[in-house]
Design a protein around this motif. Sequence first.
Motif, PDB file in Angstrom:
ATOM      1  N   PRO A   1     -16.013 -30.262  50.957  1.00  0.00           N
ATOM      2  CA  PRO A   1     -15.327 -29.669  49.814  1.00  0.00           C
ATOM      3  C   PRO A   1     -15.517 -28.158  49.787  1.00  0.00           C
ATOM      4  O   PRO A   1     -16.594 -27.647  50.079  1.00  0.00           O
ATOM      5  CB  PRO A   1     -16.013 -30.311  48.610  1.00  0.00           C
ATOM      6  N   TRP A   2     -14.453 -27.478  49.475  1.00  0.00           N
ATOM      7  CA  TRP A   2     -14.468 -26.033  49.441  1.00  0.00           C
ATOM      8  C   TRP A   2     -13.353 -25.568  48.542  1.00  0.00           C
ATOM      9  O   TRP A   2     -12.284 -26.163  48.554  1.00  0.00           O
ATOM     10  CB  TRP A   2     -14.265 -25.495  50.851  1.00  0.00           C
ATOM     11  N   PRO A   3     -13.517 -24.609  47.760  1.00  0.00           N
ATOM     12  CA  PRO A   3     -14.715 -23.848  47.450  1.00  0.00           C
ATOM     13  C   PRO A   3     -15.611 -24.630  46.496  1.00  0.00           C
ATOM     14  O   PRO A   3     -15.295 -25.776  46.162  1.00  0.00           O
ATOM     15  CB  PRO A   3     -14.155 -22.592  46.780  1.00  0.00           C
ATOM     16  N   PRO A   4     -16.662 -24.013  45.993  1.00  0.00           N
ATOM     17  CA  PRO A   4     -17.524 -24.705  45.034  1.00  0.00           C
ATOM     18  C   PRO A   4     -16.737 -25.144  43.802  1.00  0.00           C
ATOM     19  O   PRO A   4     -15.717 -24.548  43.464  1.00  0.00           O
ATOM     20  CB  PRO A   4     -18.563 -23.645  44.656  1.00  0.00           C
ATOM     21  N   ASP A   5     -17.228 -26.193  43.166  1.00  0.00           N
ATOM     22  CA  ASP A   5     -16.546 -26.735  41.986  1.00  0.00           C
ATOM     23  C   ASP A   5     -16.387 -25.720  40.866  1.00  0.00           C
ATOM     24  O   ASP A   5     -15.488 -25.844  40.049  1.00  0.00           O
ATOM     25  CB  ASP A   5     -17.301 -27.958  41.444  1.00  0.00           C
ATOM     26  N   ASP A   6     -17.256 -24.723  40.817  1.00  0.00           N
ATOM     27  CA  ASP A   6     -17.185 -23.754  39.718  1.00  0.00           C
ATOM     28  C   ASP A   6     -16.293 -22.545  40.032  1.00  0.00           C
ATOM     29  O   ASP A   6     -16.305 -21.551  39.328  1.00  0.00           O
ATOM     30  CB  ASP A   6     -18.577 -23.292  39.318  1.00  0.00           C
ATOM     31  N   TRP A   7     -15.476 -22.644  41.098  1.00  0.00           N
ATOM     32  CA  TRP A   7     -14.543 -21.562  41.419  1.00  0.00           C
ATOM     33  C   TRP A   7     -13.129 -22.050  41.276  1.00  0.00           C
ATOM     34  O   TRP A   7     -12.810 -23.127  41.758  1.00  0.00           O
ATOM     35  CB  TRP A   7     -14.735 -21.070  42.848  1.00  0.00           C
ATOM     36  N   PRO A   8     -12.283 -21.332  40.673  1.00  0.00           N
ATOM     37  CA  PRO A   8     -12.553 -20.102  39.911  1.00  0.00           C
ATOM     38  C   PRO A   8     -13.098 -20.443  38.534  1.00  0.00           C
ATOM     39  O   PRO A   8     -12.874 -21.537  38.026  1.00  0.00           O
ATOM     40  CB  PRO A   8     -11.177 -19.452  39.798  1.00  0.00           C
ATOM     41  N   THR A   9     -13.765 -19.497  37.941  1.00  0.00           N
ATOM     42  CA  THR A   9     -14.253 -19.695  36.584  1.00  0.00           C
ATOM     43  C   THR A   9     -13.060 -19.611  35.636  1.00  0.00           C
ATOM     44  O   THR A   9     -12.033 -19.014  35.959  1.00  0.00           O
ATOM     45  CB  THR A   9     -15.283 -18.621  36.203  1.00  0.00           C
ATOM     46  N   PRO A  10     -13.160 -20.229  34.474  1.00  0.00           N
ATOM     47  CA  PRO A  10     -12.036 -20.200  33.522  1.00  0.00           C
ATOM     48  C   PRO A  10     -11.588 -18.784  33.149  1.00  0.00           C
ATOM     49  O   PRO A  10     -10.427 -18.564  32.859  1.00  0.00           O
ATOM     50  CB  PRO A  10     -12.581 -20.937  32.299  1.00  0.00           C
ATOM     51  N   ASP A  11     -12.491 -17.833  33.200  1.00  0.00           N
ATOM     52  CA  ASP A  11     -12.129 -16.468  32.818  1.00  0.00           C
ATOM     53  C   ASP A  11     -11.870 -15.569  34.032  1.00  0.00           C
ATOM     54  O   ASP A  11     -11.839 -14.346  33.919  1.00  0.00           O
ATOM     55  CB  ASP A  11     -13.207 -15.854  31.933  1.00  0.00           C
ATOM     56  N   ASP A  12     -11.625 -16.180  35.218  1.00  0.00           N
ATOM     57  CA  ASP A  12     -11.349 -15.395  36.425  1.00  0.00           C
ATOM     58  C   ASP A  12     -10.129 -14.507  36.169  1.00  0.00           C
ATOM     59  O   ASP A  12      -9.071 -14.999  35.789  1.00  0.00           O
ATOM     60  CB  ASP A  12     -11.082 -16.320  37.607  1.00  0.00           C
ATOM     61  N   PRO A  13     -10.259 -13.208  36.366  1.00  0.00           N
ATOM     62  CA  PRO A  13      -9.147 -12.313  36.065  1.00  0.00           C
ATOM     63  C   PRO A  13      -8.029 -12.337  37.110  1.00  0.00           C
ATOM     64  O   PRO A  13      -6.955 -11.789  36.871  1.00  0.00           O
ATOM     65  CB  PRO A  13      -9.807 -10.928  36.028  1.00  0.00           C
ATOM     66  N   PHE A  14      -8.262 -12.993  38.264  1.00  0.00           N
ATOM     67  CA  PHE A  14      -7.277 -12.945  39.340  1.00  0.00           C
ATOM     68  C   PHE A  14      -6.644 -14.289  39.679  1.00  0.00           C
ATOM     69  O   PHE A  14      -5.542 -14.333  40.200  1.00  0.00           O
ATOM     70  CB  PHE A  14      -7.915 -12.373  40.611  1.00  0.00           C
ATOM     71  N   VAL A  15      -7.353 -15.403  39.420  1.00  0.00           N
ATOM     72  CA  VAL A  15      -6.874 -16.724  39.823  1.00  0.00           C
ATOM     73  C   VAL A  15      -6.610 -17.580  38.594  1.00  0.00           C
ATOM     74  O   VAL A  15      -7.492 -17.785  37.767  1.00  0.00           O
ATOM     75  CB  VAL A  15      -7.895 -17.422  40.748  1.00  0.00           C
ATOM     76  N   SER A  16      -5.378 -18.086  38.506  1.00  0.00           N
ATOM     77  CA  SER A  16      -5.040 -18.938  37.374  1.00  0.00           C
ATOM     78  C   SER A  16      -5.098 -20.417  37.729  1.00  0.00           C
ATOM     79  O   SER A  16      -5.430 -21.247  36.901  1.00  0.00           O
ATOM     80  CB  SER A  16      -3.635 -18.614  36.857  1.00  0.00           C
ATOM     81  N   ASP A  17      -4.760 -20.752  38.995  1.00  0.00           N
ATOM     82  CA  ASP A  17      -4.674 -22.150  39.383  1.00  0.00           C
ATOM     83  C   ASP A  17      -5.017 -22.280  40.864  1.00  0.00           C
ATOM     84  O   ASP A  17      -4.755 -21.372  41.647  1.00  0.00           O
ATOM     85  CB  ASP A  17      -3.256 -22.667  39.131  1.00  0.00           C
ATOM     86  N   VAL A  18      -5.597 -23.432  41.240  1.00  0.00           N
ATOM     87  CA  VAL A  18      -5.943 -23.700  42.629  1.00  0.00           C
ATOM     88  C   VAL A  18      -5.322 -25.035  43.016  1.00  0.00           C
ATOM     89  O   VAL A  18      -5.525 -26.046  42.355  1.00  0.00           O
ATOM     90  CB  VAL A  18      -7.478 -23.744  42.832  1.00  0.00           C
TER      91      VAL A  18
END
Length: 111
Positions: free
Chosen positions: A17-34
């Motif tokens: 599994p990649w990336p870690p489960d906590d990426w992106p954080t809910p307040d990530d300023p650059f990533v909205s969805d993975v």
Amino acid sequence: MRSSQRLTVLLASAGNPWPPDDWPTPDDPFVSDVLSLSPPHHGPRETTADVVLLRCVDQAVSFPGLLDHFGSRGIPVIVISPRRDTGTVVEVFRSGAGRAIWSRPTTATSY
């Protein structure tokens, strides 16, 4: 894309599994969805992704397969691989990768 707009990232990776489960954080300023896509890159050819992160052992094999999957869609790709030989790196760039990032695998099965 406006600078305030956040990205939708498509992860193409095999193995662990990649990336870690906590990426992106809910307040990530650059990533909205993975989104994710597992090799051999079967699935919808249309995507809402803004960029693809391809994590692989051998980009000389994985990158062309990803390009074949999306055809002429033209999504920017960032390749993450431990391969460092110049011929492979140049071929990936010539095939359209926007950037290659090198990482050291912790084990042979990390990728």
